[in-house]
Structure formats: structure tokens, C-alpha cells
Design a protein around this motif. Sequence first.
Motif, PDB file in Angstrom:
ATOM      1  N   VAL A  90     -23.735 -39.943  10.257  1.00  0.00           N
ATOM      2  CA  VAL A  90     -24.758 -39.414  11.166  1.00  0.00           C
ATOM      3  C   VAL A  90     -24.265 -38.061  11.674  1.00  0.00           C
ATOM      4  N   THR A  91     -25.107 -37.043  11.562  1.00  0.00           N
ATOM      5  CA  THR A  91     -24.714 -35.679  11.925  1.00  0.00           C
ATOM      6  C   THR A  91     -25.677 -35.089  12.945  1.00  0.00           C
ATOM      7  N   LEU A  92     -25.144 -34.506  13.991  1.00  0.00           N
ATOM      8  CA  LEU A  92     -25.942 -33.718  14.940  1.00  0.00           C
ATOM      9  C   LEU A  92     -25.537 -32.265  14.746  1.00  0.00           C
ATOM     10  N   LEU A  93     -26.498 -31.430  14.376  1.00  0.00           N
ATOM     11  CA  LEU A  93     -26.199 -30.006  14.158  1.00  0.00           C
ATOM     12  C   LEU A  93     -26.518 -29.267  15.453  1.00  0.00           C
ATOM     13  N   ASP A  94     -25.507 -28.729  16.125  1.00  0.00           N
ATOM     14  CA  ASP A  94     -25.691 -28.158  17.464  1.00  0.00           C
ATOM     15  C   ASP A  94     -25.903 -26.653  17.459  1.00  0.00           C
ATOM     16  N   ALA A  95     -25.357 -25.962  16.490  1.00  0.00           N
ATOM     17  CA  ALA A  95     -25.518 -24.494  16.477  1.00  0.00           C
ATOM     18  C   ALA A  95     -25.076 -23.921  15.134  1.00  0.00           C
ATOM     19  N   LEU A  96     -25.675 -22.780  14.787  1.00  0.00           N
ATOM     20  CA  LEU A  96     -25.138 -21.959  13.699  1.00  0.00           C
ATOM     21  C   LEU A  96     -24.127 -21.015  14.328  1.00  0.00           C
ATOM     22  N   VAL A  97     -22.991 -20.864  13.694  1.00  0.00           N
ATOM     23  CA  VAL A  97     -21.930 -19.994  14.228  1.00  0.00           C
ATOM     24  C   VAL A  97     -21.828 -18.788  13.301  1.00  0.00           C
ATOM     25  N   LEU A  98     -22.181 -17.610  13.866  1.00  0.00           N
ATOM     26  CA  LEU A  98     -22.234 -16.390  13.051  1.00  0.00           C
ATOM     27  C   LEU A  98     -21.040 -15.502  13.384  1.00  0.00           C
ATOM     28  N   ALA A  99     -20.213 -15.282  12.393  1.00  0.00           N
ATOM     29  CA  ALA A  99     -19.005 -14.476  12.588  1.00  0.00           C
ATOM     30  C   ALA A  99     -19.231 -13.076  12.017  1.00  0.00           C
ATOM     31  N   LYS A 100     -18.264 -12.213  12.209  1.00  0.00           N
ATOM     32  CA  LYS A 100     -18.361 -10.853  11.662  1.00  0.00           C
ATOM     33  C   LYS A 100     -18.086 -10.860  10.162  1.00  0.00           C
ATOM     34  N   SER A 101     -17.293 -11.822   9.711  1.00  0.00           N
ATOM     35  CA  SER A 101     -17.037 -11.941   8.273  1.00  0.00           C
ATOM     36  C   SER A 101     -17.790 -13.164   7.741  1.00  0.00           C
ATOM     37  N   MET A 103     -16.885 -15.317   5.583  1.00  0.00           N
ATOM     38  CA  MET A 103     -16.051 -16.507   5.413  1.00  0.00           C
ATOM     39  C   MET A 103     -15.883 -17.303   6.697  1.00  0.00           C
ATOM     40  N   HIS A 104     -16.032 -16.665   7.848  1.00  0.00           N
ATOM     41  CA  HIS A 104     -15.824 -17.384   9.108  1.00  0.00           C
ATOM     42  C   HIS A 104     -17.137 -17.879   9.720  1.00  0.00           C
ATOM     43  N   HIS A 105     -18.240 -17.760   8.983  1.00  0.00           N
ATOM     44  CA  HIS A 105     -19.468 -18.416   9.442  1.00  0.00           C
ATOM     45  C   HIS A 105     -19.228 -19.918   9.447  1.00  0.00           C
ATOM     46  N   SER A 106     -19.851 -20.580  10.407  1.00  0.00           N
ATOM     47  CA  SER A 106     -19.584 -22.007  10.554  1.00  0.00           C
ATOM     48  C   SER A 106     -20.771 -22.680  11.232  1.00  0.00           C
ATOM     49  N   ALA A 107     -20.561 -23.907  11.674  1.00  0.00           N
ATOM     50  CA  ALA A 107     -21.591 -24.626  12.427  1.00  0.00           C
ATOM     51  C   ALA A 107     -20.913 -25.433  13.517  1.00  0.00           C
ATOM     52  N   ASN A 108     -21.580 -25.531  14.663  1.00  0.00           N
ATOM     53  CA  ASN A 108     -21.131 -26.484  15.671  1.00  0.00           C
ATOM     54  C   ASN A 108     -21.848 -27.801  15.411  1.00  0.00           C
ATOM     55  N   TYR A 109     -21.109 -28.873  15.445  1.00  0.00           N
ATOM     56  CA  TYR A 109     -21.699 -30.165  15.084  1.00  0.00           C
ATOM     57  C   TYR A 109     -20.925 -31.286  15.734  1.00  0.00           C
ATOM     58  N   ARG A 110     -21.572 -32.447  15.762  1.00  0.00           N
ATOM     59  CA  ARG A 110     -20.895 -33.693  16.115  1.00  0.00           C
ATOM     60  C   ARG A 110     -21.281 -34.682  15.023  1.00  0.00           C
ATOM     61  N   SER A 111     -20.322 -35.306  14.379  1.00  0.00           N
ATOM     62  CA  SER A 111     -20.677 -36.242  13.316  1.00  0.00           C
ATOM     63  C   SER A 111     -19.750 -37.449  13.311  1.00  0.00           C
ATOM     64  N   VAL A 112     -20.297 -38.530  12.776  1.00  0.00           N
ATOM     65  CA  VAL A 112     -19.568 -39.796  12.686  1.00  0.00           C
ATOM     66  C   VAL A 112     -19.655 -40.292  11.256  1.00  0.00           C
ATOM     67  N   GLY A 174     -17.365 -20.596  19.719  1.00  0.00           N
ATOM     68  CA  GLY A 174     -17.891 -19.450  18.992  1.00  0.00           C
ATOM     69  C   GLY A 174     -17.166 -19.199  17.688  1.00  0.00           C
ATOM     70  N   PRO A 175     -17.478 -18.071  17.047  1.00  0.00           N
ATOM     71  CA  PRO A 175     -16.814 -17.735  15.782  1.00  0.00           C
ATOM     72  C   PRO A 175     -15.348 -17.372  16.015  1.00  0.00           C
ATOM     73  N   VAL A 176     -14.564 -17.551  14.977  1.00  0.00           N
ATOM     74  CA  VAL A 176     -13.133 -17.201  15.057  1.00  0.00           C
ATOM     75  C   VAL A 176     -12.847 -16.256  13.888  1.00  0.00           C
ATOM     76  N   ALA A 188     -22.027 -11.070  16.424  1.00  0.00           N
ATOM     77  CA  ALA A 188     -21.359 -12.362  16.267  1.00  0.00           C
ATOM     78  C   ALA A 188     -21.675 -13.231  17.469  1.00  0.00           C
ATOM     79  N   GLY A 189     -21.809 -14.509  17.232  1.00  0.00           N
ATOM     80  CA  GLY A 189     -22.129 -15.434  18.321  1.00  0.00           C
ATOM     81  C   GLY A 189     -22.660 -16.734  17.746  1.00  0.00           C
ATOM     82  N   ILE A 190     -23.407 -17.470  18.560  1.00  0.00           N
ATOM     83  CA  ILE A 190     -23.962 -18.730  18.047  1.00  0.00           C
ATOM     84  C   ILE A 190     -25.467 -18.753  18.250  1.00  0.00           C
ATOM     85  N   ILE A 191     -26.151 -19.480  17.387  1.00  0.00           N
ATOM     86  CA  ILE A 191     -27.578 -19.752  17.559  1.00  0.00           C
ATOM     87  C   ILE A 191     -27.708 -21.255  17.779  1.00  0.00           C
TER      88      ILE A 191
END
Length: 212
Positions: A90-101, A103-112, A174-176, A188-191
Amino acid sequence: VTTGELTQTPQTTVRRAERASYDRELAHAILDEGLVAHVGFVVDERPFVIPMVYGRIDDTLYLHGAPGTRILRTLTGGEGRRAAPVCVTVTLLDALVLAKSQMHHSANYRSVVVLGAVRRVRGEEAERALTAIVDHALPGRSAQARPPDAGELRRTAVLALPIDEASVKVRTGGPVDDEADLALPVWAGIIPLTTVRGEQVEMVQAPEGFPA
Ligand SMILES: Cc1cc2nc3c(=O)[nH]c(=O)nc-3n(C[C@H](O)[C@H](O)[C@H](O)COP(=O)(O)OP(=O)(O)OC[C@H]3O[C@@H](n4cnc5c(N)ncnc54)[C@H](O)[C@@H]3O)c2cc1C
């Protein structure tokens, strides 16, 4: 409800441990907030992952469906089969994480991820599980709608999976970016992403056999 830690096995040991948790209450909270479980199982060496709704009572996750579907036939052992191992995510998608590069784009999530073997339940436990599945979608709904009758219960398989051999992963923040990229003129930031219930839309249903 059991509190404290979930059972950590080699299969549920998360490799990037900084995002991992084996906290039962956190696992329960994520399961309660999610609406769709992706249920994975193997039939004749082929993997299948099927979306399903679910409910939770204490340390047990419940699934239901028509006994004839592949997933229900497989997971309940069916004719001549052993009860199959299952993996429920089960996945909760909390945010898109947008980085300057890139490769460092990511997502905030909670999953089990819950591993185990399901058992088929019947009688009073099955009825309580079906109520939990309805109330999971909309709390209190089971008190309003007609409960299943004997025929509907016969035609519905209910499966129970212990929430024990399980793991949680959470990413926040946020992005790293790499230090060398910090001065790049790139936003850069989160949506943030949320699941929102819309306004109710009442639907008038025609009686069976009514001409369309
Ligand atoms: C949000 C959601 C919740 C659901 N909840 C439940 C539930 O609680 N119980 C339940 O029994 N069913 C549920 N379903 C339906 C479920 O995903 C399967 O479609 C169903 O259990 C199996 O149907 P089947 O016997 O036709 O297919 P199967 O015999 O299981 O599968 C045959 C083939 O059909 C295709 N298929 C099956 N399901 C899907 C799908 N969802 N999307 C695309 N292709 C598919 C695949 O190729 C699969 O190999 C849910 C679906 C969604 C999207």
C-alpha cells in the motif's frame, strides 16, 4: 492490537535503512489512510500484481473477492493447490520532489509491504471483515447500507493476512542536490499531492429489467 515492532525477516529488511521503520502503529496508520492494495502472487512461476480494496481489524488485513478469480483461487489454495505466499503493498504518494539535477528527483511517500500467506475465513469473522472493508472506504457506511445476505456471503471469499512480517518506508522533506548543483538556476522544491474526496453525486438507479 499488538503494539511495538513488526517482525523483521531477511525478506523485509530494507536496504536504505534511513527511510525504514518497523513500527506497527505507523504501518497501521498508512494502511488505514490508503484505499488500494497491490496484491502480488505467483502462479506457475509467473508473477501477477492485482489492485484490490481491503480492510484492517487490529493486526489483520482482509481482502475479498469472487472465489473464481485467479487471485482468490491461488491465494486460498483452490483445487489441488497449496495456499500461496502473497505480498501486499500500500503506497501513499505525498509529493513530487523536484531537484536541480534530474538524478535527484524523487517522491515523498509512505508505504507498507506485508508478506505472508493468507487464510480463508468464514462465518462471523468473514462478516466482520466485509464490514471493515466497507467502513475502510467510508467510515460508518456499514451502518447505512444493507448487510450481505447468506447467498452473497457464499459467493464471496474473504482472506485474512497477518500484519506481522512487514516493513514501512517513509520519505519526507525536500530535494537533496549535489553541492556543485546548488547554484544552478533551476526551480527546486516539492509539489504536494493529496487524494481529495469530491462532492457527493447522487445516482438514481433503475429497477432490474427497466427498459434503458
Ligand atoms: C481500485 C480497485 C479495487 C479493486 N478491488 C477488488 C477487490 O477488493 N476484490 C476483487 O476481487 N477485485 C477487486 N478489483 C478488481 C481486481 O483488480 C481484478 O480485476 C479482479 O479481482 C480479477 O478479475 P478477473 O477474474 O476478471 O481476472 P483474473 O483472472 O484475476 O485476471 C485475468 C487477467 O485480467 C487482467 N486483469 C485483472 N485485473 C485487472 C485490473 N484490475 N486491471 C487490468 N487488468 C486486469 C490481467 O491481465 C490478468 O492476468 C479491484 C480493482 C481496482 C482497480
